[in-house]
Design an enzyme around this catalytic site. Structure first.
Site, mmCIF file in Angstrom:
data_model
loop_
_atom_site.group_PDB
_atom_site.id
_atom_site.type_symbol
_atom_site.label_atom_id
_atom_site.label_comp_id
_atom_site.label_asym_id
_atom_site.label_seq_id
_atom_site.Cartn_x
_atom_site.Cartn_y
_atom_site.Cartn_z
ATOM 1 N N HIS A 1 -4.223 -4.414 0.288
ATOM 2 C CA HIS A 1 -3.957 -5.073 1.567
ATOM 3 C C HIS A 1 -4.496 -6.504 1.578
ATOM 4 O O HIS A 1 -5.416 -6.825 2.342
ATOM 5 C CB HIS A 1 -4.621 -4.296 2.707
ATOM 6 C CG HIS A 1 -3.929 -3.027 3.081
ATOM 7 N ND1 HIS A 1 -2.766 -3.002 3.823
ATOM 8 C CD2 HIS A 1 -4.249 -1.741 2.802
ATOM 9 C CE1 HIS A 1 -2.389 -1.745 4.001
ATOM 10 N NE2 HIS A 1 -3.263 -0.957 3.399
ATOM 11 N N GLU B 1 -3.366 -8.920 3.032
ATOM 12 C CA GLU B 1 -3.127 -9.512 4.354
ATOM 13 C C GLU B 1 -4.196 -9.143 5.373
ATOM 14 O O GLU B 1 -4.228 -9.709 6.482
ATOM 15 C CB GLU B 1 -1.753 -9.073 4.880
ATOM 16 C CG GLU B 1 -1.691 -7.682 5.507
ATOM 17 C CD GLU B 1 -1.758 -6.519 4.510
ATOM 18 O OE1 GLU B 1 -1.818 -5.355 4.941
ATOM 19 O OE2 GLU B 1 -1.751 -6.777 3.283
ATOM 20 N N CYS C 1 0.823 -1.212 0.000
ATOM 21 C CA CYS C 1 0.000 0.000 0.000
ATOM 22 C C CYS C 1 0.862 1.271 0.000
ATOM 23 O O CYS C 1 1.583 1.510 -0.964
ATOM 24 C CB CYS C 1 -0.995 -0.031 1.153
ATOM 25 S SG CYS C 1 -2.422 1.059 0.852
#
Length: 306
Positions: A235, A237, A142
């Site tokens: 993102h 994750e 990001c």
């Protein structure tokens, strides 16, 4: 894969409750293999949440991974206790002579600032320059991806009209590239940002290859052709509840945020969010560790001489 962590890292108990194989230091010493050395520069404000998300993402290959958490010495964290930082984090001076198989540089909530106005920009650029000679492959997430593209290539970021928040569909463009091996034609992934980098600027650099993008969210995944740098403008994750926490936090602040798109059942912000990107995350991190770290890194990581 066993993720090797310090014996008393708080994230360990949560990961073990999810049946994720977490290996403590004592057990790791009894195995006659060299674990991959992964350095994580955690720029997120609530560091414990990011630790758990990244350790979970790194837990899906048969490789052993030894994670080291790095903090900046020129920035004081206000959302993570100093005792946690002192116990589980090191600074750049502690490891500047070391070499690592892989590194992750996270995002940070500073994207509306000019890069040079970020109070730790000088230290961050020192670390990013250091990665060229001391890290085999670096994964940027990001704002960390935007900052690295700016530092290494001069690629600018642009403000969006409003915050991009939600789960977006991305088209995978080059299935033969190992980083996206095993992915479907379209993949889902979270975004949460106010700025963006654009395809036309990235395409000026033939060494950069766009591997996935979205009509709504733009460029998602970029690979330097030699595998030394990977940039994620999103993102994958994130946990199931991360965007929910962000949305209700902004709601309480009176920011009148839009609902994250493609996230809540029937767009009800009090319902349990739909998890639709876990496979993307697991495949991406497993491919990175396998094809861009394990299979090509040196067996012996030599330290710099004094």
């Amino acid at each position: 894969m066993p993720v090797k962590v310090q014996n008393d890292l708080p994230a360990r108990a949560i990961l073990e409750s999810e049946n994720i194989f977490v290996m403590d230091e004592t057990r790791a010493l009894s195995q006659d293999i060299r674990p991959l050395q992964i350095l994580i520069l955690n720029l997120m404000p609530i560091k414990e949440d990011t630790e758990m998300q990244l350790l979970r993402a790194l837990s899906n290959t048969p490789l052993q991974v030894d994670c080291t958490f790095l903090m900046l010495s020129t920035h004081e964290s206000r959302n993570t206790s100093q005792s946690h930082l002192n116990k589980f984090y090191i600074t750049f001076n502690d490891i500047r002579r070391h070499k690592f198989d892989g590194m992750i540089i996270t995002g940070a909530p500073v994207e509306n600032l000019a890069y040079e106005d970020v109070n730790y920009w000088d230290e961050l650029t020192t670390i990013m320059e250091w990665t060229k000679t001391h890290v085999h492959s670096t994964l940027h997430i990001c704002w960390g991806a935007q900052a690295a593209l700016y530092y290494h290539y001069g690629i600018p970021k642009y403000p969006r009209e409003k915050k991009l928040s939600g789960i977006y569909r991305h088209k995978v463009l080059h299935h033969k590239v190992p980083l996206v091996r095993g992915m479907d034609d379209y993949i889902m992934a979270p975004h949460s940002r106010y700025t963006e980098v654009r395809r036309e600027d990235i395409e000026k650099f033939p060494e950069l290859n766009i591997l996935a993008e979205s009509e709504e969210a733009g460029v998602f995944l970029i690979l330097r052709n030699d595998g030394s740098q990977i940039f994620l403008q999103g993102h994958p994750e994130y946990d199931r509840m991360t965007l929910n926490i962000e949305y209700h936090r902004d709601l309480k602040k009176g920011l009148n945020p839009d609902l994250p798109v493609n996230y809540y059942e029937n767009n009800n912000p009090y319902s349990r969010p739909i998890l639709s990107w876990r496979t993307t995350c697991n495949t991406l991190y497993a491919n990175w560790l396998n094809y861009y770290v394990y299979q090509t890194t040196d067996y012996i990581l030599k330290m710099d001489e004094d």
